[in-house]
Scaffold this active site. Structure first.
Site, mmCIF file in Angstrom:
data_model
loop_
_atom_site.group_PDB
_atom_site.id
_atom_site.type_symbol
_atom_site.label_atom_id
_atom_site.label_comp_id
_atom_site.label_asym_id
_atom_site.label_seq_id
_atom_site.Cartn_x
_atom_site.Cartn_y
_atom_site.Cartn_z
ATOM 1 N N GLY A 205 43.854 36.725 44.299
ATOM 2 C CA GLY A 205 44.896 36.781 44.630
ATOM 3 C C GLY A 205 46.110 37.250 43.777
ATOM 4 O O GLY A 205 46.689 38.037 43.948
ATOM 5 N N THR A 206 46.529 37.825 42.872
ATOM 6 C CA THR A 206 47.316 38.009 41.773
ATOM 7 C C THR A 206 47.092 39.592 41.943
ATOM 8 O O THR A 206 48.192 40.564 42.195
ATOM 9 C CB THR A 206 47.279 38.013 40.471
ATOM 10 O OG1 THR A 206 45.389 38.419 39.912
ATOM 11 C CG2 THR A 206 47.146 36.180 39.767
#
Length: 266
Positions: A205-206
């Protein structure tokens, strides 16, 4: 007095529309976007483009939402709540990409386009036709935020800039013990950010988090460089604060990351 203060505070809350897919594991996509915008002081609204069955190990199934339903979600929030900035992530289909571009173009608000193609686990999230349709989204974007493989797939920095948007090249896929992200403005100006690499598998999810953080900043009135700077710091804090759930690419700690994150300049 208190009612006046309450109304004043409410009026200043940035309204951020997130157009992206849902991650059932809660680490990326709409779920990461909502957490990020909320933690950075914005009001998150959504137009979900796809439902995925996924966890930290990979994506098991994808169901694209019909284009008409995606557009209905956008119209619903735009007609009532209003929009200060938009984040676009997983778009679902080529048809949806083109239709969303047509609807957003007249709004005149900042748009952050994260050209999602492959999940952190390696699962494909966009077919060739959808990637080709990214051109319509880059043409309306304030900034496009590809990682290194995505930038290559889109023809490189100059090809992306040719659509009229700024480009933030994310360096996380590069080698070495430092990560350098580079912003090339629509006018060709360049800004670099470089930090020590955080050695962790808690990276799910970066990209979604960074793009949503930038949108939250732009919606609050920050300029692009300041919005990127704040979003990068939030990503790094959330990486360090990851809760360690799951067996693969573990989600970040969006809420826990608020403690080490400097929110004074929010």
């Amino acid at each position: 007095m208190s009612a006046t203060i309450c109304e004043h505070s409410r009026a200043k809350t940035p309204r951020i529309l997130i157009i992206a897919g849902s991650d059932s594991g809660g680490g990326a996509g709409i779920q990461a976007d909502i957490k990020t915008v909320t933690m950075l002081g914005g009001h998150a609204m959504t137009a979900i483009t796809a439902i995925t069955a996924q966890n930290t190990l990979g994506v098991q199934a994808v169901h694209a939402i019909p284009t008409d339903m995606v557009l209905a979600q956008i119209a619903s929030v735009a007609g009532d709540i209003g929009i200060d900035a938009v984040k676009i992530g997983m778009i679902g289909s080529a048809t949806t990409a083109s239709a969303v571009a047509d609807v957003l173009a007249p709004l005149g608000v900042p748009i952050v386009f994260d050209p999602v193609m492959i999940a952190t686990s390696g699962s494909l999230l966009a077919d060739d036709a959808t990637i080709a349709a990214f051109e319509a989204l880059m043409a309306i974007a304030t900034v496009t935020t590809p990682n290194l493989p995505e930038a290559d797939a889109l023809g490189g920095v100059e090809a992306i800039r040719g659509h009229g948007c700024a480009v933030l090249i994310k360096g996380g896929h590069g080698a070495g013990d430092r990560i350098t992200d580079t912003l090339i403005g629509a006018d060709g100006t360049r800004t670099d950010w470089s930090d020590p690499r955080i050695d962790t598998r808690h990276t799910h999810g970066t990209g979604c988090t960074l793009a949503s953080g930038i949108a939250a900043g732009l919606g609050a009135g920050l300029d692009l460089a300041a919005a990127i700077d704040r979003a990068r710091r939030f990503v790094r804090a959330a990486l360090v604060a990851a809760p360690g759930v799951g067996q693969g690419h573990v989600p970040m700690g969006h809420a826990l990351g608020v403690s080490p994150f400097d929110r004074v300049d929010r």
